[in-house]
Write an enzyme that holds these catalytic residues in place. Structure first.
Site, mmCIF file in Angstrom:
data_model
loop_
_atom_site.group_PDB
_atom_site.id
_atom_site.type_symbol
_atom_site.label_atom_id
_atom_site.label_comp_id
_atom_site.label_asym_id
_atom_site.label_seq_id
_atom_site.Cartn_x
_atom_site.Cartn_y
_atom_site.Cartn_z
ATOM 1 N N LYS A 142 0.856 -1.203 0.000
ATOM 2 C CA LYS A 142 0.000 0.000 0.000
ATOM 3 C C LYS A 142 0.882 1.240 0.000
ATOM 4 O O LYS A 142 1.902 1.273 0.708
ATOM 5 C CB LYS A 142 -0.899 -0.044 1.237
ATOM 6 C CG LYS A 142 -1.965 1.032 1.303
ATOM 7 C CD LYS A 142 -2.868 0.829 2.525
ATOM 8 C CE LYS A 142 -3.962 1.856 2.616
ATOM 9 N NZ LYS A 142 -4.893 1.600 3.731
ATOM 10 N N SER B 51 -9.752 1.761 2.516
ATOM 11 C CA SER B 51 -8.823 2.449 1.658
ATOM 12 C C SER B 51 -7.822 1.520 0.964
ATOM 13 O O SER B 51 -7.258 1.875 -0.061
ATOM 14 C CB SER B 51 -8.048 3.492 2.464
ATOM 15 O OG SER B 51 -7.328 2.883 3.519
ATOM 16 N N SER C 86 -10.201 -0.496 6.768
ATOM 17 C CA SER C 86 -9.604 -0.419 5.435
ATOM 18 C C SER C 86 -8.906 -1.677 4.932
ATOM 19 O O SER C 86 -8.519 -1.719 3.762
ATOM 20 C CB SER C 86 -8.614 0.733 5.378
ATOM 21 O OG SER C 86 -9.309 1.920 5.193
HETATM 22 N N1 GLN Z 1 -13.441 4.180 5.789
HETATM 23 C C1 GLN Z 1 -12.768 4.583 6.963
HETATM 24 C C2 GLN Z 1 -12.374 6.032 6.871
HETATM 25 O O1 GLN Z 1 -12.674 6.626 5.909
HETATM 26 C C3 GLN Z 1 -11.627 3.692 7.240
HETATM 27 C C4 GLN Z 1 -10.327 4.124 6.714
HETATM 28 C C5 GLN Z 1 -9.177 3.276 7.161
HETATM 29 O O2 GLN Z 1 -9.340 2.255 7.836
HETATM 30 N N2 GLN Z 1 -7.991 3.684 6.803
HETATM 31 O O3 GLN Z 1 -11.780 6.581 7.739
#
Ligand code: GLN
Length: 489
Positions: free
Chosen positions: A75, A152, A176
């Site tokens: 990532k 994400s 995410s």
């Molecule tokens: N969807 C969540 C957010 O927007 C999770 C993001 C994450 O786990 N990095 O914060």
């Protein structure tokens, strides 16, 4: 296609000299070149360096570590020495930030012999649930390219589903890893907060961020976690608890394992296909000898709101390092320092990052701190206590990952709150700091022209009990074949 092998399968072939690491790396490169145009999972490539490393591993020959010679995707928030890393944000894209150091996790993988071949797409600094906030554009779901891969860590999940890498690294702050794994039919895990080091990984919300694997099986996740878990002197929040032997623990049967089903995770409005697939998975566990127990996690309904107070507060603090002075996006002709900051950050950050900086700064300000941040921290404790109580009665909590399968690209484009609601089932584990994983458990119906879409099953465990949820996931994968299904690309 050898790039669709699991780590365990590839390792066996490497040891038996049926394939070489260079061939395996080349197979992933070829796959990226042939399918990624339609996915946009990969945002930068590290192919030459990867091939050189693979040849080195081949000539040293031993393959004693299960990760030796295994190519993987990273990532784009993990720092790797000499490898461009942008957090998928314009503020680090031009000029591109190239870290002079390695994150602890990529360093440990390197030591084990694994080979990082490419960087994957993510929402900007991991803020989002679809990769639509990335400065490189959305990653598309390999099962239906009109849909998102999730976020994400959408690039990592789509990349593994499409066999562009043998496994991938993700981060899970508020779901995410689990949500994109569920959307793409792969396995993903958020370890206990403090089990894996955050050193060298761009922070979003430091008290919630976790580092974890996305892979094709629970067995592979155990292999990866084995290599990356454990105390790191460079991250004071890592625990010195000894790292158990996750791989051997997989063999322990689930007979007698108590699995809790929290009724708060089965709500009106969730997709009937998701509910059916998850309940069928529970029945499968019963067949394997586990005991199902109805439980309650009464503060579940507050988890999402709590997350969306704490997360932006910590974002507002973490994003302050991006000032365009030492690295990243710069401007010329600023009239003074304030003007410089306004220009750099105004041009460099996208709308979601700005929204969170504003919400977080507001919630932390003197007049509102008690009403929002302090209150959210109290509710966080209550949510944690729900789980502590539950784990006195059960070993594992079973739930859906997301209320629906992958949504279409643009579905929440003008509605940030609808995007936030996608995380509803994942923030409980986040607030409690417990390990949670997602594994494939079925597909949606193919009615009315909508192609069948993957559904994820979530398993949560008590703090530091990664081994328990990994073996529960492994037992399910030994008895079912959902995880072996791959998209037609
Ligand atoms: N969807 C969540 C957010 O927007 C999770 C993001 C994450 O786990 N990095 O914060």
């Amino acid at each position: 296609m050898i790039s669709s092998l699991t780590i365990a399968q590839a390792h066996k072939k490497l040891r038996n000299k049926e394939i070489s690491s260079a061939e395996l790396v080349q197979a992933c490169i070829d796959r990226i070149e042939s399918v990624d145009k339609s996915l946009n999972a990969i945002i930068s490539r590290n192919f030459e360096k990867a091939l050189t490393e693979a040849k080195k591993v081949d000539s040293s020959g031993g393959f004693t570590n299960p990760l030796s010679g295994i190519p993987y995707l990273t990532k784009d928030v993990y720092c790797e020495e000499g490898v461009p890393t942008t957090g998928c944000s314009n503020i680090l894209r031009n000029p591109t930030y190239t870290p002079p150091f390695d994150s602890t996790t990529t360093k440990r993988l390197k030591k084990a012999g694994a080979i990082s071949i490419a960087k994957t797409n993510t929402d900007e600094f991991t803020m989002g649930a679809s990769t639509e906030t990335s400065c490189y554009g959305v990653t598309r779901n390999p099962w239906d390219t009109t849909r998102v891969a999730g976020g994400s860590s959408g690039g990592s999940a789509a990349g593994v589903a499409a066999a562009e890498g043998i496994f991938a690294l993700g981060t899970d702050t508020g779901g995410s890893i689990r949500q994109p794994a569920g959307f793409c039919n792969v396995s993903g895990m958020r370890p206990t907060y403090g089990r894996t080091s955050r050193y060298g990984v761009m922070s979003m919300a430091s008290s919630l961020d976790t580092i974890g694997p996305i892979a094709k099986t629970a067995e592979d996740m155990a292999i990866i976690l084995q290599a990356i878990a454990g105390k790191d002197p460079l991250d004071g929040t890592t625990s010195d608890l000894a790292v158990p032997d996750y791989v051997s623990e997989l063999k322990v049967s689930v007979k007698g394992l108590k699995i809790g089903i929290p009724h708060e995770y089965f709500i009106d409005g969730m997709s009937p296909d998701v509910e059916k697939a998850v309940r069928d998975a529970a029945k499968e566990y019963e067949k394997l000898g586990a005991i199902l127990v109805d439980i309650s996690l009464p503060h579940t309904k507050y988890a999402l709101a709590t997350y969306y107070v704490i997360c932006p507060c910590e974002v507002s603090s973490n994003m302050s390092r991006y000032d365009g002075i030492r690295y990243g996006h710069g401007v010329t002709g600023a009239e003074n320092l304030l003007d410089h900051y306004e220009k750099v950050r105004g041009e460099g950050f996208g709308p979601e990052v700005k929204r969170r900086i504003m919400v977080g700064t507001y919630a932390l300000s003197a007049g509102y701190y008690d009403a929002y941040y302090r209150q959210a921290q109290k509710v966080r404790t209550l949510i944690g206590q729900d789980f502590t109580e539950a784990f006195k009665k059960v070993d594992v909590v079973l739930a859906p990952v997301s209320p629906t399968p992958a949504f279409t690209v643009g579905a929440h484009a003008n509605d940030p709150v609808a995007m936030y609601l996608e995380d509803a089932f994942m923030d409980g584990a986040v607030m409690a700091g417990i390990p949670a994983l997602s594994i494939p458990c079925g597909f949606s119906n193919t009615k009315s022209g909508v192609p069948a879409l993957p559904i994820g099953l979530q398993l949560m465990g008590a703090q530091w009990q990664e081994g328990t949820i990994l073996r529960a996931a492994h037992a399910y994968q030994q008895a079912t074949d959902w995880h072996t299904k791959t998209p037609n690309l």
